[in-house]
Design an enzyme around this catalytic site. Structure first.
Site, PDB file in Angstrom:
ATOM      1  N   CYS A   1       0.799  -1.137  -0.129  1.00 32.19           N
ATOM      2  CA  CYS A   1       0.048   0.009   0.015  1.00 32.19           C
ATOM      3  C   CYS A   1       0.878   1.099  -0.125  1.00 32.19           C
ATOM      4  CB  CYS A   1      -0.811   0.058   1.376  1.00 32.19           C
ATOM      5  SG  CYS A   1      -2.022   1.382   1.292  1.00 32.19           S
TER       6      CYS A   1
ATOM      7  N   CYS B   1      -0.112   5.772   7.386  1.00 31.47           N
ATOM      8  CA  CYS B   1      -1.380   5.248   7.869  1.00 31.47           C
ATOM      9  C   CYS B   1      -1.214   4.606   9.404  1.00 31.47           C
ATOM     10  CB  CYS B   1      -2.038   4.185   7.011  1.00 31.47           C
ATOM     11  SG  CYS B   1      -3.696   3.639   7.418  1.00 31.47           S
TER      12      CYS B   1
ATOM     13  N   CYS C   1      -2.181  -0.465   9.127  1.00 28.57           N
ATOM     14  CA  CYS C   1      -1.182  -1.413   9.291  1.00 28.57           C
ATOM     15  C   CYS C   1      -0.035  -1.159   9.519  1.00 28.57           C
ATOM     16  CB  CYS C   1      -1.185  -1.830   7.467  1.00 28.57           C
ATOM     17  SG  CYS C   1      -2.557  -2.561   6.745  1.00 28.57           S
TER      18      CYS C   1
ATOM     19  N   CYS D   1      -6.845   1.293  -0.173  1.00 27.94           N
ATOM     20  CA  CYS D   1      -6.621   0.310   1.168  1.00 27.94           C
ATOM     21  C   CYS D   1      -6.933  -1.079   0.628  1.00 27.94           C
ATOM     22  CB  CYS D   1      -7.873   0.763   1.772  1.00 27.94           C
ATOM     23  SG  CYS D   1      -7.650  -0.126   3.581  1.00 27.94           S
TER      24      CYS D   1
ATOM     25  N   GLN E   1     -17.092  -9.618  12.712  1.00 27.10           N
ATOM     26  CA  GLN E   1     -15.717  -9.863  12.418  1.00 27.10           C
ATOM     27  C   GLN E   1     -15.077  -9.413  11.108  1.00 27.10           C
ATOM     28  OE1 GLN E   1     -13.430 -10.914  14.517  1.00 27.10           O
ATOM     29  NE2 GLN E   1     -14.087 -12.451  15.981  1.00 27.10           N
TER      30      GLN E   1
ATOM     31  N   PHE F   1     -20.784 -12.862  25.903  1.00 29.64           N
ATOM     32  CA  PHE F   1     -20.520 -11.838  24.538  1.00 29.64           C
ATOM     33  C   PHE F   1     -20.880 -12.340  23.335  1.00 29.64           C
ATOM     34  CE2 PHE F   1     -17.314 -11.574  28.039  1.00 29.64           C
ATOM     35  CZ  PHE F   1     -17.418 -10.378  28.590  1.00 29.64           C
TER      36      PHE F   1
ATOM     37  N   ASP G   1     -25.437  -7.133  31.973  1.00 26.63           N
ATOM     38  CA  ASP G   1     -24.046  -6.455  32.305  1.00 26.63           C
ATOM     39  C   ASP G   1     -22.969  -7.443  32.431  1.00 26.63           C
ATOM     40  OD1 ASP G   1     -21.735  -4.929  32.845  1.00 26.63           O
ATOM     41  OD2 ASP G   1     -22.758  -4.108  34.473  1.00 26.63           O
TER      42      ASP G   1
ATOM     43  N   CYS H   1      -9.376 -11.520  21.456  1.00 24.35           N
ATOM     44  CA  CYS H   1      -8.596 -10.170  20.564  1.00 24.35           C
ATOM     45  C   CYS H   1      -7.438  -9.584  21.096  1.00 24.35           C
ATOM     46  CB  CYS H   1      -9.578  -9.498  19.951  1.00 24.35           C
ATOM     47  SG  CYS H   1     -10.550  -8.431  21.229  1.00 24.35           S
TER      48      CYS H   1
END
Length: 457
Positions: free
Chosen positions: A94, A100, A103, A179, A291, A320, A369, A412
């Protein structure tokens, strides 16, 4: 799971930013890159032994480094010149790489990126004296994979319009021309979107644009600070020309009003969590979690289903749960799923998705919650959890004491995963399987999946 637009935590501000990169070099001498830090920067030491974190440097390389930020115990820099390059150094794909803020690993061959991510997971767990089973790798396309993005819009004091992403380490936007990690159908919209925004009557009233590509149709959502009827008409024409769904969030305050402007209020982007399971079809609305990588998500859901070992009427708790990425597939395989989610809008979406799939009798979607563990976790045969980056520390404390025989944890953020796995292991679980999901190629971000089983007492 990380929400769209979520930004990494900033480093502490106790540092001295040099006025120019030329103010201090590493004595104009070369340094040898020893390894990669977890965030993908090269690690070296200057002649006094001070640690250097160097952007776009690779292990084994000899480089001249320019220091741009000084700290007490370490300095940060970038490559001034590569003297001896790594065999895994490649040309970034890119034109915006380096400027940016997205990445950070395009200069490293994809195989090296994936080895690095597996090693990062090992190291985080090793800090808690937990040995990682050899992790399998869930991988897909290195480019053109990202099916959601947010483009910022800003009009400068000189009336110049900026449409794009933030500059690395800054809040300032810059214009993007391409992009290549975006799904091609979304990348193809960049130039037309910019041309349209430049023609608007009131571009200052436009905050940002969210892009989402489903399996069947793409959608754009505008954050409109104030309604401008002529501009909204232009957006409607743009959506028709490009066969897009169009939503607008308008109004001030924390709860702007969402409105559909495409004349198709009952049509939303869909995707299948598993491509060959019709019951796994999921509808997503503006603001829902999705995702970003469809191909890797297919593999992730398949691995969860494989490790879950579902049998008829198996009781599963999905924490979640979002809009049903795991719940629907587990239910379609025969499980009875109690799915907890913190946002009422996504709970309703999960119910609607279960109804459309004919799985309402097997999916009980509840809003709670999730800062605390809901009751009844010990009654499940399996708990699945996919928390945001902060992890699920308090929930894992409860699971350690009263959890079921197995826990599947999708993460994650490897640091909080390691912390939470340590809690579970201390409570009698054993880490038996692991996988690294390369959900975000060209970045240092990694997704992972681990299976823990409670050991007999």
């Amino acid at each position: 799971m990380a929400m769209l637009g979520q930004r990494r935590q900033k480093r502490p501000a106790t540092r001295k930013r040099l006025e120019t990169p030329n103010e201090k070099r590493a004595d104009e001498k070369s340094v040898l890159i020893e390894r990669l830090a977890h965030d993908g920067r090269g690690v070296a030491r200057d002649r006094d032994g001070k640690t250097l974190f160097i952007e776009q440097a690779l292990p084994g390389e000899e480089i001249e480094v320019a220091i741009h930020t000084q700290h007490g115990r370490y300095d940060e820099g970038h490559v001034r010149r590569v003297i001896k390059a790594s065999e895994e150094r490649v040309t970034p794909g890119c034109a915006h790489f380096g400027r940016c803020g997205g990445c950070d690993l395009q200069h490293l061959a994809i195989e090296g990126q994936r080895r690095h991510k597996q090693q990062v997971l090992r190291e985080h767990l090793a800090r808690h004296d937990i040995e990682l089973p050899e992790p399998s790798l869930l991988e897909g396309e290195a480019w053109g994979y990202r099916r959601r993005a947010r483009l910022g819009v800003r009009v400068g004091s000189d009336d110049r319009i900026h449409v794009g992403y933030r500059v690395r380490g800054q809040d300032r936007l810059f214009n993007i021309e391409q992009c290549p990690i975006l799904d091609p159908c979304l990348e193809a919209l960049i130039q037309p979107l910019r041309a349209l925004i430049e023609s608007l009557e009131a571009p200052r009233r436009l905050g940002h644009i969210e892009l989402v590509a489903g399996d069947d149709v793409a959608m754009i959502t505008l954050r409109q600070l104030r309604r401008v009827s002529g501009d909204l008409t232009r957006w409607q024409q743009f959506a028709r020309e490009h066969d897009l769904l169009l939503s607008v969030l308008s109004g001030d305050g924390d709860k702007p009003v969402l409105e559909r402007l495409d004349g198709r209020p009952d049509t939303w982007p869909h995707y299948r969590a598993l491509p060959d399971v019709p019951a796994s079809a999921i509808s997503v609305h503006s603001g829902d979690f999705l995702q970003a990588n469809a191909g890797v998500n297919h593999q992730l859901v398949a691995r969860v289903l494989e490790w879950a070992g579902v049998y008829d009427d198996m009781p599963v708790v999905d924490l979640f749960a979002g809009v049903g990425n795991f719940s629907l597939t587990l239910a379609a395989a025969g499980a009875r799923v109690i799915a907890y989610e913190g946002r009422e809008s996504m709970v309703q979406r999960l119910r609607d998705n279960a109804l459309a799939a004919g799985l309402s009798a097997r999916v009980d979607a509840r809003r709670t919650d999730l800062a605390d563990a809901p009751p009844g976790l010990e009654d499940a045969a399996l708990v699945v959890l996919d928390p945001p980056r902060a992890g699920a520390q308090d929930i894992c404390r409860v699971l350690a004491q009263h959890g079921p025989s197995r826990v599947l944890y999708v993460s994650c953020e490897p640091a909080t995963l390691a912390r939470d796995v340590h809690l579970l292991v201390s409570g009698g679980y054993r880490l038996v399987r692991a996988a690294v999901a390369d959900m975000f190629p060209q970045t240092a971000h990694l997704e992972s999946l681990v299976l823990l089983e409670r050991q007999p007492t």
